[in-house]
Scaffold this active site. Structure first.
Site, PDB file in Angstrom:
ATOM      1  N   LYS A 148       0.874  -1.177   0.000  1.00  0.00           N
ATOM      2  CA  LYS A 148       0.000   0.000   0.000  1.00  0.00           C
ATOM      3  C   LYS A 148       0.913   1.230   0.000  1.00  0.00           C
ATOM      4  O   LYS A 148       1.985   1.207   0.628  1.00  0.00           O
ATOM      5  CB  LYS A 148      -0.852  -0.031   1.278  1.00  0.00           C
ATOM      6  N   SER A 190      -9.493   1.429   2.989  1.00  0.00           N
ATOM      7  CA  SER A 190      -8.724   2.295   2.122  1.00  0.00           C
ATOM      8  C   SER A 190      -7.658   1.565   1.311  1.00  0.00           C
ATOM      9  O   SER A 190      -7.152   2.134   0.348  1.00  0.00           O
ATOM     10  CB  SER A 190      -8.058   3.387   2.956  1.00  0.00           C
ATOM     11  N   SER A 234      -9.328  -0.835   6.965  1.00  0.00           N
ATOM     12  CA  SER A 234      -8.721  -0.605   5.649  1.00  0.00           C
ATOM     13  C   SER A 234      -8.114  -1.831   4.990  1.00  0.00           C
ATOM     14  O   SER A 234      -7.854  -1.820   3.793  1.00  0.00           O
ATOM     15  CB  SER A 234      -7.660   0.500   5.740  1.00  0.00           C
TER      16      SER A 234
END
Lengths: 479, 480
Positions: free
Chosen positions: B82, B157, B181
């Protein structure tokens, strides 16, 4: 109108550690090229995390204990949020409601004897970077960012400038003694902030205003600032005005202050517990260990020198000026039980030895004079083997060469002459040469002492003064 | 290797192929990069593709293997991070415009560990900026689409981590979970995703959202892969003072244990109104599967659940407001315009933060302000303690707590545009886990009628990832 000073101090001290407070960067940044002692942590890069420096926390605990503080067994770091270009994270890691040390007490010597200065708190925080202004430009150096700082806050207990001076000096001395900081003012390792107001003598309540002067880098400037503010605030009060509650700054070292920021109310720093660092706990054993391993503090040393060794305050104060000096003295008096001798050693050390060191820029560690040598010198003196004139004369040579007093005395034949025959001869000669003394003695019987000096001079100071004294009196009686 | 094969590739299979030299890491990496190149214009799962790094590492692994060096099971396997993780020499944005162009000078601990395992970094995946989002629509670099159906969101996310695994762009991805997330995109993309215990995996080098919630964890195609990656990530780190000392277990070898006799609790507060009927049905089905495996499924209560979202956001935004203060445009990121520092910082923060970031900074600043901190920040911390007690008590009754990961099916892109509060409430089942700090694993339980996946969340006590991985794996094997 005469006013009374109400002063509280905040002192920032760079703790002596190898690395910075929350990262592994070298904490010795002084005179290093800008931004050469930086890493993701002290530059505040995204994702970098602070890991507290154990040694720095120990230093803070030590100073707290030295200032008579209680230790919070459960403590934590907090974030103090504000924006400033040299504050890389947008917050400073500090301590808010649970400082490592709180409610301490320091005794100072004031006009009317000892006086207590209450310590509000001793906490740990990180230093910011440095803004360097050059014309319209501002440059940033983050070498200082993250250097460990111990902040000492006092209650507004100071009433005289010289109390502030005494406290500041004693605090500086203390941190050096216990190894918490080098407290080198030149390097900005100790900075003062003064909170000051005035009230009419006799009033009990604290004044309604408070003027804060920040970033004072030396004790002499600190004194000047207080003197300047005393005058400025007195003049305002005399005119019936109340000085504005504000932060004032310095432009130079004259002590003249300038308004910087008017304080409407206290800043909202939005303190909250630093989530990146778990709370810190101490056990009684850990606190005890810190107390146990701490060296004797200057104040305690001084009291001991006065009480146990019978030294006067001024002499004791000079001896404790640095830990090294006190240690040297203590080694020099090792095994000495007679306080008279202790006092002699102290005086020779403080007088001649330290004067020599200052004049020749010699450090204690470089001193060729050993403790035993000074002890021997005093011993020879007390045994009447040398006179004090000779002692004073040979000490520089001892300091320069490291030769023992007894060796020099022997080499140069400086031993005291006790031979009455030899002395009597000189005495006769001196009396004959100074007939006027007999006249003077009619008015002043002590006038004969002049003759002692003359005899000593003739004998290059080697004569035993007591023998000389006796010989002169006897010779004069014969007349 | 073609895209269909890549879409199903697991760590176990890939490592066997690589170890037996039936496939080289360069071949696998190149094939993956080709798929990424082909898919990205539509899906937008990556912010940065590190093609050169990937091929260089793959080549290096192949060379090591040619010399018969002993290698990690992850060696030569392509993965993504990420875009909150710092990688030296690579842009790190956290999905936010304000950090565009910031080339990090250091590696996050997670990346250090992956590099040590000789895994192959494909790139940095898209995410809602700073992790602020449940859908993947709030990235400064454009929304990510769900490859299962591009009209839908992939969840956020860690949206790019989820989406890229769906289309075959890597074998596993490391996400970051502050309130769901990892678990949310795992659920919306039909993957396994683990939010680790707070302190299990080092946060060092991961751009923070809320420091006391942020956790690092793997996302993969099955539970076993998650367990394998966790073995490589878990442990204490001298650079993160909040990492714990609990023993790191050989998670992937503990999966086969029977869950017979295990107690699984379904908190009644999570099965109330507002739960999508298809999600509810899927959970009931999962409970039946557990019963069939010999586990006991009982109803439990987590009474403070209704305060969780509020407490979560008050503390989360407070920490965020402080964490984002460093983004002043002075040392990195985009530059501000203006004559004074204050003008520059206003400009940078004005144009660099999206509305969601500004909203959270304002809420957090308010919650910490003098006069308000007591009723907001401090009160929320008190609620947090009560939430912790809820879980501690529940774990005296059950071994595992099971909830839906998300109360709803994946929404369509743009569906919640005008209602930020609705998005905050969508996190209700995942957010309470973060203030408590316990681990949560999202495991697919089935599909909705529209073909989009549904996931359940398994929660265990602190540092007991082994339990939920075991339970998740047993479930997965049973329904396969």
């Amino acid at each position: 109108m005469v006013y009374e000073l109400i002063i509280g101090l905040e002192i920032h001290i760079h703790a002596k550690t190898k690395s910075k407070m929350f990262c592994r960067c070298d904490a010795k940044y002084f005179s290093a090229p800008p931004n050469s002692h930086v890493c993701p942590v002290c530059l505040g890069l995204p994702g970098a995390l602070p890991v507290p420096n154990k040694k720095a926390i120990e230093q803070c605990i030590k100073l707290s204990l030295a200032l008579g503080c209680n230790i919070n067994k459960f403590s934590k770091f907090d974030r103090k949020n504000y924006f400033y270009p040299d504050l890389p994270k947008g917050y400073q890691i500090s301590q808010y409601d649970l400082p490592f040390g709180y409610e301490g007490n320091v005794e100072i010597e004031s006009t009317a004897g000892t006086k207590s200065i209450r310590i509000t708190r001793v906490h740990m925080e990180e230093d910011t970077g440095k803004s360097i202004h050059s014309g319209a430009k501002t440059m940033l150096d983050f070498n200082k960012s993250g250097v460990p700082l111990v902040e000492v806050v006092t209650e507004p207990d100071f009433r005289e400038i010289k109390d502030v001076t005494f406290f500041a000096k004693r605090l500086r001395q203390t941190v050096k003694y216990i190894g918490v900081s080098d407290a080198d003012m030149e390097k900005g390792q100790m900075r003062f902030e003064v909170n000051m107001s005035l009230r009419k003598v006799g009033e009990a309540a604290l004044p309604k205003y408070k003027v804060e002067v920040k970033n004072i880098g030396s004790i002499s400037v600190l004194e000047k600032v207080i003197a300047y503010e005393l005058k400025r605030q007195s003049e305002l009060l005399d005119k019936g005005e109340t000085p504005v509650q504000e932060t004032r700054g310095l432009r130079d070292l004259t002590g003249v202050t300038h308004s910087q920021r008017i304080k409407e109310e206290s800043n909202d720093y939005r303190y909250f517990p630093e989530p990146d660092i778990p709370p810190i706990t101490f056990t009684d054993e850990q606190i005890f260990a810190n107390r146990e391993t701490m060296c004797e503090l200057p104040t305690d040393k001084k009291a001991r020198y006065m009480k146990d060794c019978g030294l006067d305050s001024a002499l004791a104060e000079t001896l404790i000026a640095t830990k090294g000096r006190a240690e040297w003295f203590e080694q020099a008096i090792e095994g000495v039980t007679d306080n008279k001798v202790v006092s002699q050693i102290a005086k020779w050390f403080v007088g001649d030895v330290i004067a020599f060191m200052n004049a020749n820029k010699v450090k204690l560690a470089q001193l060729k004079l050993s403790h035993e040598m000074l002890r021997e010198l005093v011993e020879l003196l007390n045994l009447g083997k040398i006179s004090s004139t000779i002692a004073k004369q040979i000490l520089p040579e001892m300091l320069e060469t490291g030769k023992k007093a007894s060796v020099i005395v022997k080499e140069k034949g400086l031993e005291v002459v006790n031979d009455e025959g030899a002395i009597n001869e000189i005495v006769k000669k001196v009396i004959a040469a100074n007939p006027k003394v007999l006249e003077d003695m009619k008015k002043n019987p002590a006038a004969y002492k002049f003759l002692i000096g003359q005899v000593m001079k003739e004998m290059q100071g080697k004569a035993n003064p007591q023998v000389v004294d006796k010989a002169i009196l006897e010779a004069l009686q014969e007349k | 290797m073609n895209q269909d094969e890549l879409k199903k590739l697991t760590i176990s299979t890939a490592s066997e192929l690589l170890a037996s030299k039936k496939l080289s890491s360069v071949e696998l990496t190149q094939a993956t990069l080709d798929v990424i190149e082909q898919q990205e214009p539509v899906i937008n799962a990556f912010i940065t593709v590190t093609k050169e790094i990937a091929l260089a590492r793959a080549k290096q692994v192949d060379e090591l293997r040619a010399k018969n060096e002993r290698l990690s099971i992850l060696a030569g396997i392509p993965y993504s991070l990420k875009d909150v993780y710092n990688v030296k020499g690579v842009q790190t944005t956290g999905g936010a415009k304000i950090l565009e162009g910031y080339i990090s000078p250091y590696d996050a601990t997670v990346e250090v560990l992956m590099k040590k395992s000789n895994a192959v970094l494909l790139g940095k995946t898209n995410c809602d900026s700073f992790g602020f989002g449940t859908t993947g629509e709030h990235s400064g670099f454009g929304p990510t689409k769900n490859p299962i159906n591009i009209e839908y969101v992939p969840g956020g996310s860690s949206s790019g981590s989820g989406a890229s695994l769906v289309y075959g762009g890597g074998v596993f991805s490391i996400g970051e979970d502050t309130g769901g997330s990892i678990r949310c995109p795992a659920s919306f993309c039909g993957l396994a995703g683990l939010k680790t215990t707070y302190g299990r995996v080092s946060r060092y080098g991961a751009a923070p959202y809320a420091s006391s919630y942020d956790t690092m964890g793997p996302m993969a195609r099955n539970v076993k892969d998650v367990a394998i990656v966790l073995e490589h990530l878990a442990g204490q780190d001298a650079r993160d003072a909040t990492t714990g000392t609990a023993e790191v277990l050989p998670y992937s070898t503990l999966l086969d244990k029977s869950i017979k006799g295990m107690k699984i609790g379904m908190p009644k507060e999570y099965f109330g109104e507002g739960l999508d009927p298809e999600v509810r049905a899927s959970m009931e089905h999962a409970a039946d599967v557990f019963r069939s495996l010999g586990a006991e499924v009982i109803e439990i209560s987590l009474p403070y659940t209704e305060y969780a979202v509020a407490a979560y956001y008050v503390i989360g935004t407070s920490e965020t407001s402080s964490n984002l203060a460093r983004l002043d445009g002075i040392r990195y990121g985009i530059e501000g315009e203006g004559d004074t520092w204050m003008q520059k910082i206003k400009d940078v923060r004005g144009k660099g933060f999206n509305d969601e970031a500004k909203r959270r900074i304002m809420v957090g600043t308010y919650a910490l302000s003098a006069g308000y901190a007591d009723q907001y920040y401090k009160k929320a911390q008190q609620v947090r303690q009560l939430l912790k007690k809820d879980f501690v008590r529940a774990f005296t009754e059950v071994d595992v707590i099971m909830t839906p990961t998300m109360p709803v099916l994946p929404p369509k892109i743009g569906e919640n545009e005008s209602d930020p509060l609705k998005l905050w409430l969508m996190d209700a089942f995942t957010v309470s886990v973060n203030p408590v700090g316990v681990p949560g694993l999202s495991v697919p339980t089935g599909f909705a009628k529209n073909g989009l996946p549904i996931g359940m969340q398994l929660i265990a006590p602190h540092f007991r990832e082994d339990i939920i991985l075991n339970v998740g794996y047993q479930f997965e094997q049973e329904v396969k």
